[in-house]
Design an enzyme around this catalytic site. Sequence first.
Site, PDB file in Angstrom:
ATOM      1  N   ASP A   1     -52.039  35.357  50.068  1.00 55.53           N
ATOM      2  CA  ASP A   1     -50.978  33.727  50.125  1.00 55.53           C
ATOM      3  C   ASP A   1     -50.733  33.803  48.194  1.00 55.53           C
ATOM      4  O   ASP A   1     -51.411  32.992  48.081  1.00 55.53           O
ATOM      5  CB  ASP A   1     -50.990  32.743  50.414  1.00 55.53           C
TER       6      ASP A   1
ATOM      7  N   ASP B   1     -45.855  34.128  64.727  1.00 56.64           N
ATOM      8  CA  ASP B   1     -46.966  32.987  64.279  1.00 56.64           C
ATOM      9  C   ASP B   1     -46.694  32.185  65.653  1.00 56.64           C
ATOM     10  O   ASP B   1     -45.443  32.065  66.141  1.00 56.64           O
ATOM     11  CB  ASP B   1     -46.184  31.665  63.084  1.00 56.64           C
TER      12      ASP B   1
END
Lengths: 212, 253
Positions: free
Chosen positions: B11, B130
Site C-alpha cells: 500500500d 471488496d
Amino acid sequence: MTNKIVVIDGVGNLRSVAQALRAVAPEADVQISNDPAVIDAADRVVLPGQGAMRDCMQSLRESGAQEALLRATRTRPVMGVCVGEQMLFDLSEEGDVPGLGLLPGKVVRFQLDGKLQPDGSRFKVPQMGWNRVHQSRAHPLWNGVADNSYFYFVHSYFAVPENAAHTIGETDYGAPYCCAVAKDNIVATQFHPEKSAAAGLQLYKNFVHWNP
Amino acid sequence: MLAKRIIPCLDVTGGRVVKGVNFTELRDAGDPVEIARRYNEQGADEITFLDITASSDGRDLILPIIEAVASTVFIPLTVGGGVRKVEDVRRLLNAGADKVSMNTSAVTNPQLVYDASQKHGSQCIVVAIDAKQVAPGKWEVFTHGGRNPTGLDAVEWARKMESLGAGELLLTSMDRDGTKSGFDLGLTRAVSDAVGISVIASGGVGGLKDLADGVLEGHADAVLAASIFHYGQHTVGEAKRFMADRGIPMRLD
C-alpha cells in the site's frame, strides 16, 4: 562495435522489454522505435505484442515497420514475444487475422471448459502466472537455462506450428503445447522473458549474443 | 503445471509503503523500491502496488515509483488505486505496470472495465472486489475502502466483471482484512469456482497456513499478503516452501 537492438514500437509492455535488454546488455544501444530506417540499421530486432492480434498487426502495418521487420527476418536475429510470437504464423483464430506467414501454422485458443485441475479447481483463461518450460529441442536460446525452468505467461491463445521441428519449447496447461519456436535466425516465445526474473534475463542475454 | 502465486502487496501513499488495520491506523513500512527489490530477491511471483492516496494531487507520485521498480525488478507488477479513466490505465502501463487494478470505478462505471480491456487487452485488467459477508453463503460488494455498501452480490459481480473483460479478480474480504485470522475461504471458493479467470485471495493472512488454505480450500490461483512480509514475520521464500511442502505447485528456484 555497438550491438544495436531495436524493440519494435507498437502494442505491449515495450518499456519492460527494453529495460530487460539493457539490464543484460549494458553495452548495447537499445531503442524502442517503429521507424523503418532504425529497424534497417539494427543488428537485432525484438517484436513484442500484447492484447489482441488484430491490434498488434494493425499497429505494425500502419507504422510502416512491417516491411523493415520482414527484411530483418531474412538477415538478422529476430525475436518475437507473446503476441509477437503469434504474429509470426500464418493465421490467428482470434478474429481470423492473418499473421506474417514466416512460420507455417496457426494460433488457437485454449479449450479447457469443463476440465478441472488435479486439485479440483478450474483451469482459468487467460493462463496467468508461472509455468514450466520443457526444452524440447536444443537451441542457443536455452544456454544456461535449466530444463523445466519456470517462465511467466499471460495468454488465451497459442501458436500451433505445422512443422514440429520449429518447436523448441513446450509447456503444459491442460495439455502440452508449443511455447517457444525457432527457424533459422528467428526465435520467439509465448511467455514473457522480461517478466520471468533470472531465467528470462538469461534468455534475453542469449538472444543478444546469438549469431545464427 | 501452472504454479500458484504469492503476491506481496504494497500500500503506497506519499511515496512510502504503509500498512493499516481494517483500512485505518496507517503505519509506515518503508521505501517501495527497496521493498519491491527485497521481495523479488525472495522469489515473489508478482508484486501489487495499491495507491491509497486520497487526493488526486498526490496521484501522480505513484508513476515514478513504478518506473523505478520496473527498471530493476523483472517480475509482473500490478498497480491499483484511483484508476478512473482508460487514460489512467494507459499511463500506468506506460510507466511499467503489467496489470492495472480498478475497484470503486468498476462499480460506478462498469463500462470502464469493458473499454479498458478492449483497448489494452483483458490480460492487463484486474478488477478488485471488496466484499463483506451479509448472510451465510452471501457476500456484498463494498467500495471506497470498505465504507460504502453497493447492494451487489459478490459472486454475481465477479461473473459480470469477467463478462465485461476483466482478466483477473483481486478478492478482498473486508471482514478479515488486517485481522490475521485467515482468508474468508467460503467467499474465495465461491468466487473462484464461479469464474473462468484467475482469482487472487486477499485479506486476513496471519500465517503461512492461511496462504496454503487459500489455495487448497479457497481454490485461489494466487494469494496476496502484506504485513506478514513487511514486518519480517516470514520471507516470501519461506511461504513458498511451506506451500510446496503441502503439495501446491510453486516456483522454487
